[in-house]
Write a protein that holds these residues in place. Structure first.
Motif, short mmCIF file in Angstrom:
data_model
loop_
_atom_site.label_atom_id
_atom_site.label_comp_id
_atom_site.label_asym_id
_atom_site.label_seq_id
_atom_site.Cartn_x
_atom_site.Cartn_y
_atom_site.Cartn_z
N ALA A 175 38.70 37.01 50.66
CA ALA A 175 39.98 36.91 49.95
C ALA A 175 40.24 38.15 49.12
O ALA A 175 41.38 38.64 49.06
CB ALA A 175 40.00 35.66 49.08
N LEU A 176 39.21 38.66 48.46
CA LEU A 176 39.38 39.89 47.68
C LEU A 176 39.74 41.06 48.60
O LEU A 176 40.62 41.86 48.27
CB LEU A 176 38.11 40.21 46.90
CG LEU A 176 37.83 39.36 45.68
CD1 LEU A 176 36.50 39.76 45.05
CD2 LEU A 176 38.95 39.50 44.66
N ARG A 177 39.07 41.15 49.75
CA ARG A 177 39.38 42.22 50.71
C ARG A 177 40.83 42.12 51.15
O ARG A 177 41.56 43.12 51.16
CB ARG A 177 38.45 42.10 51.91
CG ARG A 177 38.68 43.18 52.97
CD ARG A 177 38.12 42.82 54.32
NE ARG A 177 38.84 41.64 54.81
CZ ARG A 177 38.30 40.71 55.57
NH1 ARG A 177 37.04 40.78 55.93
NH2 ARG A 177 39.00 39.68 55.97
N ASP A 178 41.28 40.93 51.50
CA ASP A 178 42.65 40.75 51.95
C ASP A 178 43.65 41.08 50.85
O ASP A 178 44.71 41.67 51.11
CB ASP A 178 42.87 39.32 52.45
CG ASP A 178 42.05 39.01 53.69
OD1 ASP A 178 41.57 39.96 54.35
OD2 ASP A 178 41.90 37.80 54.00
N ALA A 179 43.33 40.70 49.62
CA ALA A 179 44.22 41.00 48.50
C ALA A 179 44.32 42.51 48.27
O ALA A 179 45.41 43.04 48.03
CB ALA A 179 43.74 40.30 47.24
N LEU A 180 43.19 43.20 48.35
CA LEU A 180 43.22 44.65 48.16
C LEU A 180 43.98 45.35 49.28
O LEU A 180 44.70 46.32 49.03
CB LEU A 180 41.79 45.18 48.06
CG LEU A 180 41.05 44.80 46.78
CD1 LEU A 180 39.60 45.24 46.87
CD2 LEU A 180 41.72 45.39 45.56
N ILE A 181 43.85 44.86 50.50
CA ILE A 181 44.62 45.42 51.61
C ILE A 181 46.11 45.21 51.37
O ILE A 181 46.92 46.12 51.56
CB ILE A 181 44.17 44.80 52.95
CG1 ILE A 181 42.77 45.30 53.30
CG2 ILE A 181 45.16 45.13 54.06
CD1 ILE A 181 42.14 44.58 54.48
N ALA A 182 46.47 44.01 50.94
CA ALA A 182 47.88 43.71 50.67
C ALA A 182 48.44 44.59 49.56
O ALA A 182 49.57 45.08 49.65
CB ALA A 182 48.05 42.23 50.31
N ILE A 183 47.64 44.82 48.52
CA ILE A 183 48.09 45.70 47.44
C ILE A 183 48.28 47.12 47.96
O ILE A 183 49.24 47.81 47.61
CB ILE A 183 47.09 45.66 46.27
CG1 ILE A 183 47.16 44.30 45.57
CG2 ILE A 183 47.36 46.79 45.28
CD1 ILE A 183 46.05 44.07 44.57
#
Length: 56
Positions: free
Chosen positions: A34-42
Motif C-alpha cells: 500500500a505504501l508503494r502504491d501510494a508513493l507511485i500515485a504521488i
C-alpha cells in the motif's frame, strides 16, 4: 472536504495501519504494498503538475 483534509485523513489512516503492523496485528507485506502504491500515485500526480519545457 478540502484537499488538505483528505490528505490528513489518508495520513492518519496510514499511521493507524502502521501502528497495527508494528503491534503485529496485521501482515507487513500488505502495508508495504500500500505504501508503494501510494508513493507511485504521488509521483504520477506530481509528474502531471509539472510543465516540462520542450527543446529550445
Amino acid at each position: 472536504m478540502s484537499s488538505n483534509q483528505k490528505i490528513l485523513v489518508a495520513l492518519l489512516l496510514f499511521l493507524a495501519w502502521g501502528a497495527l503492523v508494528i503491534n503485529g496485528q496485521t501482515p507487513v507485506q500488505q502495508f508495504v504494498d500500500a505504501l508503494r502504491d501510494a508513493l507511485i500515485a504521488i509521483g504520477v500526480f506530481q509528474a502531471t503538475l509539472t510543465n516540462p519545457k520542450g527543446p529550445s
